[in-house]
Design a protein around this motif. Structure first.
Motif, PDB file in Angstrom:
ATOM      1  N   LYS A 189       0.833  -1.204   0.000  1.00 14.00           N
ATOM      2  CA  LYS A 189       0.000   0.000   0.000  1.00 14.00           C
ATOM      3  C   LYS A 189       0.866   1.253   0.000  1.00 14.00           C
ATOM      4  N   ASN A 190       1.915   1.234   0.800  1.00 14.31           N
ATOM      5  CA  ASN A 190       2.786   2.407   0.886  1.00 14.31           C
ATOM      6  C   ASN A 190       3.583   2.626  -0.397  1.00 14.31           C
ATOM      7  N   LEU A 191       4.087   1.535  -0.979  1.00 19.10           N
ATOM      8  CA  LEU A 191       4.841   1.670  -2.226  1.00 19.10           C
ATOM      9  C   LEU A 191       3.964   2.183  -3.357  1.00 19.10           C
ATOM     10  N   LYS A 192       2.709   1.744  -3.382  1.00 17.76           N
ATOM     11  CA  LYS A 192       1.791   2.193  -4.431  1.00 17.76           C
ATOM     12  C   LYS A 192       1.651   3.708  -4.419  1.00 17.76           C
ATOM     13  N   SER A 193       1.629   4.312  -3.222  1.00 19.36           N
ATOM     14  CA  SER A 193       1.525   5.769  -3.123  1.00 19.36           C
ATOM     15  C   SER A 193       2.735   6.445  -3.761  1.00 19.36           C
ATOM     16  N   TRP A 194       3.906   5.858  -3.568  1.00 16.41           N
ATOM     17  CA  TRP A 194       5.126   6.446  -4.135  1.00 16.41           C
ATOM     18  C   TRP A 194       5.209   6.263  -5.649  1.00 16.41           C
ATOM     19  N   LEU A 195       4.695   5.123  -6.127  1.00 17.52           N
ATOM     20  CA  LEU A 195       4.756   4.862  -7.569  1.00 17.52           C
ATOM     21  C   LEU A 195       3.773   5.726  -8.351  1.00 17.52           C
ATOM     22  N   ASN A 196       2.890   6.416  -7.661  1.00 18.79           N
ATOM     23  CA  ASN A 196       2.038   7.397  -8.332  1.00 18.79           C
ATOM     24  C   ASN A 196       2.828   8.620  -8.778  1.00 18.79           C
ATOM     25  N   PHE A 197       4.031   8.785  -8.231  1.00 17.71           N
ATOM     26  CA  PHE A 197       4.831   9.979  -8.522  1.00 17.71           C
ATOM     27  C   PHE A 197       6.215   9.657  -9.084  1.00 17.71           C
ATOM     28  N   PHE A 288       2.793  -5.828  -2.969  1.00 19.05           N
ATOM     29  CA  PHE A 288       4.158  -5.291  -2.910  1.00 19.05           C
ATOM     30  C   PHE A 288       5.064  -5.989  -3.920  1.00 19.05           C
ATOM     31  N   SER A 289       4.977  -7.305  -3.997  1.00 20.37           N
ATOM     32  CA  SER A 289       5.806  -8.068  -4.926  1.00 20.37           C
ATOM     33  C   SER A 289       5.460  -7.738  -6.374  1.00 20.37           C
ATOM     34  N   GLN A 290       4.175  -7.585  -6.668  1.00 17.68           N
ATOM     35  CA  GLN A 290       3.750  -7.233  -8.021  1.00 17.68           C
ATOM     36  C   GLN A 290       4.264  -5.851  -8.426  1.00 17.68           C
ATOM     37  N   LEU A 291       4.193  -4.908  -7.514  1.00 20.11           N
ATOM     38  CA  LEU A 291       4.608  -3.540  -7.819  1.00 20.11           C
ATOM     39  C   LEU A 291       6.121  -3.382  -7.914  1.00 20.11           C
ATOM     40  N   SER A 292       6.834  -4.096  -7.058  1.00 20.89           N
ATOM     41  CA  SER A 292       8.276  -3.883  -6.944  1.00 20.89           C
ATOM     42  C   SER A 292       9.105  -4.860  -7.759  1.00 20.89           C
ATOM     43  N   GLY A 293       8.559  -6.051  -7.992  1.00 19.43           N
ATOM     44  CA  GLY A 293       9.340  -7.083  -8.648  1.00 19.43           C
ATOM     45  C   GLY A 293      10.262  -7.822  -7.696  1.00 19.43           C
ATOM     46  N   TYR A 294      10.158  -7.527  -6.411  1.00 19.78           N
ATOM     47  CA  TYR A 294      10.992  -8.185  -5.401  1.00 19.78           C
ATOM     48  C   TYR A 294      10.186  -9.268  -4.698  1.00 19.78           C
ATOM     49  N   TYR A 295      10.894 -10.362  -4.361  1.00 23.20           N
ATOM     50  CA  TYR A 295      10.280 -11.413  -3.561  1.00 23.20           C
ATOM     51  C   TYR A 295      11.343 -11.961  -2.614  1.00 23.20           C
TER      52      TYR A 295
END
Length: 301
Positions: A189-197, A288-295
């Motif tokens: 949820k937090n990363l999604k906010s950052w990826l908006n910008f 988080f994994s979908q957005l970042s590509g990290y697992y």
């Protein structure tokens, strides 16, 4: 009674003498954050272009302290800037205030700051984006994450140690709707906010569990590559301190105090509480994994 005439004559002699001493030893007297304030124009305050934005209780302090030993990085080892989560007016005047909070740097160094509250504060990404437009430089962000339930528990007891919380029932604290400790562990949820910008390539995500148990060089070398700075750290630079239970920096004999990190707490989360919270975190970790590509291996409950 004070003889002001004699005092004035004395000051005329002493003040110039003190001024001469000040000029002679200015390099030793004028120090900020262990950096000499040089009269050389190459040494000056420079805006941060790399920021450790989170997450709290994931090893960000350890990471910053180790990175501060790198000759290509200028940072405040012990100070969190908290500029973007504490100012309302993101103006040029505000940026000058930001500049006052950072250390002096040499030409060619990257100024790195750390404020782990940035990651979860919803207003921060927009403010940092405005700052990026002002600098006209593509910023780089470092995020450290760990197993979210362990992070939440650590954060709660951290708050209790600092007098911000009284824990009588840990499970109730963590099951309270929209509580701060679970919310801070919602990395997706937090990363999604950052990826908006910002674009995904502006983020480096590190495994805090790995940083805690393995030679720090395995975490520091990816940071060097991400920041595009020369390789400095080697595996030999660190050694395991069996008394403390974690790694130390060999050349300065630097170790964090034994109170850093807590393996045992006075309370545990109930089994039902663990199952419920892990189900909440599992959904968010998938995002988080979908957005970042990290697992990371601890993402599997």
């Amino acid at each position: 009674m004070i003889n002001f005439c004699k005092l004035f004559k004395f000051s005329k002699i002493v003040v110039p003498f003190l001024f001469i001493i000040l000029l002679t030893y200015r390099e030793h007297i004028c120090r900020t954050n262990s950096e000499y304030i040089s009269w050389d124009s190459n040494v000056q305050k420079r805006f941060p272009t790399a920021i450790i934005i989170g997450s709290q209780k994931c090893g960000t302090s350890v990471l910053l302290h180790y990175l501060s030993f790198h000759p290509s990085i200028a940072s405040n080892k012990y100070l969190e800037t908290h500029f973007f989560d504490s100012v309302q007016n993101n103006s040029i005047t505000g940026y000058n205030s930001y500049l006052r909070k950072v250390p002096f740097s040499k030409k060619g160094q990257i100024t790195l700051e750390k404020s782990p509250n940035y990651f979860y504060r919803p207003e921060v990404p927009q403010l940092v984006h405005d700052y990026q437009k002002y600098l006209q430089v593509k910023l780089k962000f470092i995020i450290v994450v760990r197993q979210p339930l362990r992070r939440a528990v650590s954060h709660a007891f951290h708050s209790e140690r600092h007098g911000k919380l009284k824990i009588t029932n840990l499970t109730e604290v963590l099951l309270e709707p929209k509580n701060h400790y679970v919310r801070t562990s919602l990395y997706g949820k937090n990363l999604k906010s950052w990826l908006n910008f910002f674009s995904p390539d502006q983020f480096l995500i590190l495994d805090g569990e790995k940083l805690a148990r393995e030679n720090p060089v395995k975490t520091l070398q990816p940071v060097e590559k991400f920041l595009n700075i020369p390789t400095y750290f080697t595996e030999f630079d660190f050694f395991i301190n069996t008394n403390k239970g974690f790694y130390c920096y060999r050349y300065l004999l630097f170790c964090f105090p034994t109170k850093t990190g807590h393996k045992k707490y006075p309370q545990n989360v109930t089994e039902n509480g663990i199952q419920f919270l892990n189900s909440v975190f599992a959904e968010d970790l998938n995002l988080f994994s979908q957005l970042s590509g990290y697992y990371f291996d601890w993402m599997q409950n």
